[in-house]
Design a protein around this motif. Structure first.
Motif, PDB file in Angstrom:
ATOM      1  N   ILE A 112      34.879   8.673  45.283  1.00 53.12           N
ATOM      2  CA  ILE A 112      36.086   7.751  45.203  1.00 53.12           C
ATOM      3  C   ILE A 112      37.084   8.794  46.235  1.00 53.12           C
ATOM      4  O   ILE A 112      37.532   9.830  45.586  1.00 53.12           O
ATOM      5  CB  ILE A 112      36.366   7.456  43.802  1.00 53.12           C
ATOM      6  CG1 ILE A 112      35.150   6.789  43.282  1.00 53.12           C
ATOM      7  CG2 ILE A 112      37.976   7.064  43.977  1.00 53.12           C
ATOM      8  CD1 ILE A 112      35.560   6.324  41.890  1.00 53.12           C
ATOM      9  N   GLY A 113      37.562   8.038  47.137  1.00 55.22           N
ATOM     10  CA  GLY A 113      38.536   8.769  47.963  1.00 55.22           C
ATOM     11  C   GLY A 113      39.912   8.485  47.516  1.00 55.22           C
ATOM     12  O   GLY A 113      40.088   7.687  46.445  1.00 55.22           O
ATOM     13  N   ASP A 114      41.143   9.062  48.338  1.00 52.83           N
ATOM     14  CA  ASP A 114      42.471   8.854  47.871  1.00 52.83           C
ATOM     15  C   ASP A 114      42.678   7.174  47.857  1.00 52.83           C
ATOM     16  O   ASP A 114      43.306   6.815  46.814  1.00 52.83           O
ATOM     17  CB  ASP A 114      43.507   9.623  48.569  1.00 52.83           C
ATOM     18  CG  ASP A 114      43.249  10.879  48.245  1.00 52.83           C
ATOM     19  OD1 ASP A 114      42.753  11.555  47.253  1.00 52.83           O
ATOM     20  OD2 ASP A 114      43.326  11.828  49.152  1.00 52.83           O
ATOM     21  N   SER A 115      42.391   6.522  48.871  1.00 52.02           N
ATOM     22  CA  SER A 115      42.853   5.097  48.876  1.00 52.02           C
ATOM     23  C   SER A 115      42.205   4.461  47.812  1.00 52.02           C
ATOM     24  O   SER A 115      42.988   3.425  47.052  1.00 52.02           O
ATOM     25  CB  SER A 115      42.085   4.398  50.174  1.00 52.02           C
ATOM     26  OG  SER A 115      43.116   5.286  51.354  1.00 52.02           O
ATOM     27  N   THR A 116      40.871   4.432  47.468  1.00 46.78           N
ATOM     28  CA  THR A 116      40.178   3.781  46.430  1.00 46.78           C
ATOM     29  C   THR A 116      40.763   4.182  45.161  1.00 46.78           C
ATOM     30  O   THR A 116      40.987   3.312  44.294  1.00 46.78           O
ATOM     31  CB  THR A 116      38.647   4.030  46.579  1.00 46.78           C
ATOM     32  OG1 THR A 116      38.389   3.695  48.068  1.00 46.78           O
ATOM     33  CG2 THR A 116      38.109   3.378  45.567  1.00 46.78           C
ATOM     34  N   ARG A 117      41.307   5.461  44.950  1.00 47.83           N
ATOM     35  CA  ARG A 117      41.634   5.881  43.703  1.00 47.83           C
ATOM     36  C   ARG A 117      43.034   5.144  43.486  1.00 47.83           C
ATOM     37  O   ARG A 117      43.436   4.728  42.118  1.00 47.83           O
ATOM     38  CB  ARG A 117      41.914   7.445  43.745  1.00 47.83           C
ATOM     39  CG  ARG A 117      41.968   8.162  42.299  1.00 47.83           C
ATOM     40  CD  ARG A 117      42.073   9.566  42.352  1.00 47.83           C
ATOM     41  NE  ARG A 117      40.654  10.261  43.003  1.00 47.83           N
ATOM     42  CZ  ARG A 117      39.610  10.250  42.482  1.00 47.83           C
ATOM     43  NH1 ARG A 117      39.545   9.955  41.160  1.00 47.83           N
ATOM     44  NH2 ARG A 117      38.666  10.778  42.717  1.00 47.83           N
ATOM     45  N   ARG A 118      43.809   5.159  44.578  1.00 53.20           N
ATOM     46  CA  ARG A 118      45.253   4.217  44.400  1.00 53.20           C
ATOM     47  C   ARG A 118      44.837   2.909  43.774  1.00 53.20           C
ATOM     48  O   ARG A 118      45.676   2.337  43.094  1.00 53.20           O
ATOM     49  CB  ARG A 118      45.862   4.576  45.448  1.00 53.20           C
ATOM     50  CG  ARG A 118      46.911   5.493  45.696  1.00 53.20           C
ATOM     51  CD  ARG A 118      47.842   5.200  47.013  1.00 53.20           C
ATOM     52  NE  ARG A 118      47.310   4.998  48.113  1.00 53.20           N
ATOM     53  CZ  ARG A 118      46.734   5.813  49.023  1.00 53.20           C
ATOM     54  NH1 ARG A 118      46.808   7.308  48.626  1.00 53.20           N
ATOM     55  NH2 ARG A 118      46.216   5.614  49.991  1.00 53.20           N
ATOM     56  N   GLU A 119      43.792   2.301  44.327  1.00 56.52           N
ATOM     57  CA  GLU A 119      43.689   0.975  44.147  1.00 56.52           C
ATOM     58  C   GLU A 119      43.046   0.649  42.753  1.00 56.52           C
ATOM     59  O   GLU A 119      43.401  -0.246  42.123  1.00 56.52           O
ATOM     60  CB  GLU A 119      42.561   0.209  45.161  1.00 56.52           C
ATOM     61  CG  GLU A 119      43.004   0.161  46.520  1.00 56.52           C
ATOM     62  CD  GLU A 119      41.972  -0.034  47.555  1.00 56.52           C
ATOM     63  OE1 GLU A 119      40.797   0.083  47.266  1.00 56.52           O
ATOM     64  OE2 GLU A 119      42.251  -0.106  48.837  1.00 56.52           O
TER      65      GLU A 119
END
Length: 123
Positions: free
Chosen positions: A92-99
């Motif tokens: 899970i990358g940073d963008s996905t984690r934010r989502e």
């Protein structure tokens, strides 16, 4: 005036939004196929900035578009009944984690295609 909530309307299928790194474009497409075949309405990333395209060939344009897409995806989460995180290998990358954080805040149920890695992957 009585407002019917669309969540309880039997006439509308469940809306699921796919979240995940576009590095897993093929896996996102696969999840889209399975969710659609299961009778759900699928909202998914519409642009893969990791693949070349005239719309984002200019770096400044690509930067602006990324901001637009990030915000657009939060609005897709708003529309959805549930979130499906496409996370091959637990990534899970940073963008996905934010989502995911956003989806938690607005109370959306979240499913994952793969077990979630306890490690804090960046990228």
């Amino acid at each position: 005036m009585h407002h019917q909530t669309t969540h309880n309307s039997p006439s509308r299928p469940t809306i699921v939004v796919l979240c995940g790194s576009t590095r897993y474009w093929d896996q996102l497409a696969e999840a889209n196929a399975y969710e659609t075949a299961a009778g759900r309405i699928v909202l998914a990333p519409g642009c893969n900035l990791k693949q070349g395209h005239p719309l984002w060939s200019d770096p400044a344009r690509a930067d602006r578009l990324k901001q637009v897409l990030d915000d657009l995806h939060l609005r897709k989460i708003d529309l959805a009944d549930e979130v499906l995180v496409v996370n091959p290998g637990g990534y899970i990358g940073d963008s996905t984690r934010r989502e995911i954080d956003y989806a938690h805040r607005v109370g959306k149920p979240i499913r994952y295609t793969h077990p979630v890695d306890g490690g804090d992957d960046r990228g």
